[in-house]
Design an enzyme around this catalytic site. Structure first.
Site, PDB file in Angstrom:
ATOM      1  N   CYS A  53       4.855  47.231  -0.601  1.00  0.00           N
ATOM      2  CA  CYS A  53       6.063  48.253  -0.487  1.00  0.00           C
ATOM      3  C   CYS A  53       6.235  48.346   0.975  1.00  0.00           C
ATOM      4  CB  CYS A  53       5.923  49.323  -1.277  1.00  0.00           C
ATOM      5  SG  CYS A  53       7.364  50.370  -1.450  1.00  0.00           S
TER       6      CYS A  53
ATOM      7  N   LYS B 164      -3.136  49.683   0.059  1.00  0.00           N
ATOM      8  CA  LYS B 164      -1.881  49.880   0.866  1.00  0.00           C
ATOM      9  C   LYS B 164      -2.179  50.766   2.159  1.00  0.00           C
ATOM     10  CE  LYS B 164       2.735  51.677   0.066  1.00  0.00           C
ATOM     11  NZ  LYS B 164       3.841  52.313  -0.785  1.00  0.00           N
TER      12      LYS B 164
ATOM     13  N   GLU C 256       4.351  46.262  -7.329  1.00  0.00           N
ATOM     14  CA  GLU C 256       3.534  47.630  -6.957  1.00  0.00           C
ATOM     15  C   GLU C 256       3.474  48.264  -8.221  1.00  0.00           C
ATOM     16  OE1 GLU C 256       3.718  51.189  -3.747  1.00  0.00           O
ATOM     17  OE2 GLU C 256       5.711  50.323  -4.421  1.00  0.00           O
TER      18      GLU C 256
END
Length: 610
Positions: free
Chosen positions: A180, A128, A48
């Site tokens: 994540c 995300k 990330e």
């Protein structure tokens, strides 16, 4: 190797400091890519926000500095990043990586892409969705901050699986991406699992010791905290892989950044049975690699996790209709002085609720909260804030208009486009679920309201009309806090349409767009709304209506601004309670006039598809 085997690699990256030049970081990535290629890797996953340090830990007020952390334009051709993609093309190795994206729309996302080396194309982009942390930093200067909510918008591309050609003897594996914190949410895995995903790619930056962020003990042993974080990381990767019968690859940015910020390692490749096939041995730059026979996914997908045979979706509605926790009601505590007759202790003062046989429960009332724009976070906010106001026999269910509905409704064009998209999706939903009533959560005379009244016989109302009914009940004169100046003009026409022009003290714009209500700093939003409300009171308003579904949750702040003598109406709450009352009295939409269905006529025209 079997024909369905693909060699996957995670390119773990060690400490990257705030002062590290981009060129230095890029050179490290090129070296890792060369290393993976030399070992025969066909796909390499980078972490990330791979090109820089994890800048969301810092409070950055300077606009130019903040912009410098983002990638602008096409990341595959930008001067800062192009050499990595050029090298991938030269080596014939696909890469997936995360970066901070400055989109052409002006919005910013925490993104990742999958780059197909042989064709030189980006096959898929993911943004995300589960942004952790806070908008404002902690007061404690020693705290580890996580300010992704400040710098990024929640992803808007969903969890989309995609096929990759020219891998595993051209078997076109099905892949998906997450970033994540997404890996901690079972829903993310299941969305990909329901598309038959065979490889999930996940880059991450995860603190090892961040007690403020995790809500844990500040006096805890940092090493033990790091081990716990590592355990949680592996737990969710293994659980997600197993329960969706998929391989997964995760790549860490790890080590100690700036000599202060500890990030866990743990880059690994997990099999569809949840077993770790390979994992990092350090918290430095390192390649983790494994051969993954995709046919191993078949066992789980056809037996234990054969979704088509075993899932019971009729019982899962709470997962998508509710965001926060709603606890079951507490059992009543009553004091009884009579002897026990049911086997309980004679001195017990705890009485169980009466049995269903003795007191039949009321028939449940199921209200559909329909957000006609395509912004799920707005739907979730309305749902979370309204659900606690409901009586026990009433449940609230959420619907967000699917694309191509606009993400906000701020014009006549938005109104029509959102109505069309929502209408086509709502009819089959209502036929299947048979909700008791429908609330259209747009503060306007929205076209969808009349459309649904024509095609459904259950009660339908919009939050504006419900707000005005409530306002007229509570006071002689009402005012409306609108979003933009354009919305304020539209509300004037709608108030006239509803026949309440004589009772309207005024409409005041707070100068914010619909999406600005949730994206701008909360202090700015509250201040603008409070100022508008005070102006309305100055014009004689005894009741103030909040003129947007996105204003749910600010009622208390507006009440504080206008004083105890003025009433404030939240349209979503007013709409739900209005519909509950209509349903309780047995109300149905009249079909003898304007709201007679036009479906038969459309079918006669050969337009049943509408």
């Amino acid at each position: 190797m079997p024909s369905s085997t693909v060699r996957l690699a995670a390119a773990q990256m060690g400490a990257t400091h705030r002062s590290d030049p981009r060129k230095k970081t890029l050179e490290r990535m090129l070296e890792l890519l060369n290393d993976a290629a030399s070992q025969g890797a066909e796909v390499v996953l980078f972490p990330e926000i791979a090109f820089t340090t994890f800048f969301p830990r810092y409070l950055i007020d300077d606009a130019d500095e903040l912009a410098s952390w983002f990638e602008h334009g096409d990341v595959t051709t930008s001067g800062n990043t192009a050499p990595l993609f050029d090298k991938a093309r030269q080596l014939g190795v696909d890469i997936s990586l995360g970066f901070a994206e400055a989109a052409e729309s002006g919005e910013r996302f925490n993104s990742s892409i999958y780059y197909h080396a042989k064709s030189g194309n980006v096959l898929s982009k993911y943004r995300k969705i589960h942004l952790p942390g806070d908008f404002e930093p902690f007061d404690d200067p020693e705290a580890v901050n996580q300010l992704e909510k400040r710098y990024f918008k929640p992803g808007d591309l969903g969890f989309q699986a995609f096929r990759v050609p020219d891998l595993a003897e051209s078997s076109e594996p099905i892949m998906g991406m997450m970033i994540c914190n997404d890996r901690r949410w079972t829903e993310a895995w299941r969305c990909l699992g329901l598309q038959g995903v065979e490889v999930v790619l996940c880059g991450y930056n995860t603190p090892g010791f961040a007690p403020h962020l995790f809500g844990s003990d500040k006096n805890a042993d940092p090493k033990q905290a790091e081990q716990t974080a590592l355990f949680h990381h592996k737990l969710v990767m293994q659980h997600g892989s197993y329960t969706n019968a998929t391989f997964s690859v995760c790549a860490a940015r790890c080590g100690v950044d700036d000599g202060k910020y500890s990030l866990i390692g743990g880059s690994c490749i997990v099999g569809p049975e949840g077993d770790i096939l390979a994992e990092a041995k350090t918290v430095e730059d390192e390649i983790v690699i494994a051969d993954c026979d995709l046919s191993a996914c078949r066992q789980g997908k056809t037996r234990t996790f054969d979704f088509a045979r075993h899932r019971r979706v009729e019982h899962y509605s709470r997962i998508v209709e509710q965001t926060g926790i709603i606890e079951p009601p507490e059992l009543s505590d009553t004091t009884s002085h009579s002897p026990s007759t049911n086997g309980s202790h004679p001195n017990s003062n705890h009485q169980l609720p009466p049995s269903p046989a003795a007191t039949p429960p009321p028939k449940p009332i199921r209200i559909l909260l329909c957000n006609p724009n395509a912004t799920p976070s707005m739907t979730a906010s309305c749902l979370a804030l309204t659900t606690p106001t409901l009586p026990p026999d009433v449940s609230l269910h959420a619907f967000t208009a699917p694309p191509p509905a606009p993400t906000a409704i701020e014009s006549s064009t938005d109104n029509v486009l959102s109505a069309a998209a929502a209408f086509r999706a709502l009819l089959p939903l209502q036929n299947r679920e048979n909700y008791s009533a429908v609330l259209v959560a747009c503060f306007s005379d929205h076209a969808l309201i009349r459309m649904l009244r024509e095609e459904l016989d259950v009660p339908v109302i919009g939050i504006m009309e419900a707000s005005l009914f409530a306002a007229r009940t509570l006071g002689a004169r009402f005012g409306i806090v609108a979003t933009s100046h354009r919305s304020a003009i539209g509300h004037v026409d709608a108030v006239r349409q509803y026949g309440m022009e004589a009772f309207c003290a005024g409409i005041e714009s707070c100068g914010l767009g619909v999406l600005g209500l949730e994206r701008k700093p909360r202090e700015e939003v509250l201040g603008a709304m409070q100022d508008a409300a005070r102006r309305l009171v100055g014009r004689g308003a005894e009741v103030v209506a909040l003129g947007c579904a996105g204003m749910s949750g600010v009622k208390g702040a507006v009440e504080e601004a206008v004083g105890a003598e003025v009433r404030v109406v939240d349209g979503v709450v007013a709409g739900v309670q209005h519909l509950v009352g209509v349903v309780r009295m047995g109300g149905r939409t009249a079909k003898g006039g304007l709201f007679a269905s036009s479906a038969v006529v459309r079918r006669a025209r050969g337009q049943g598809y509408i």
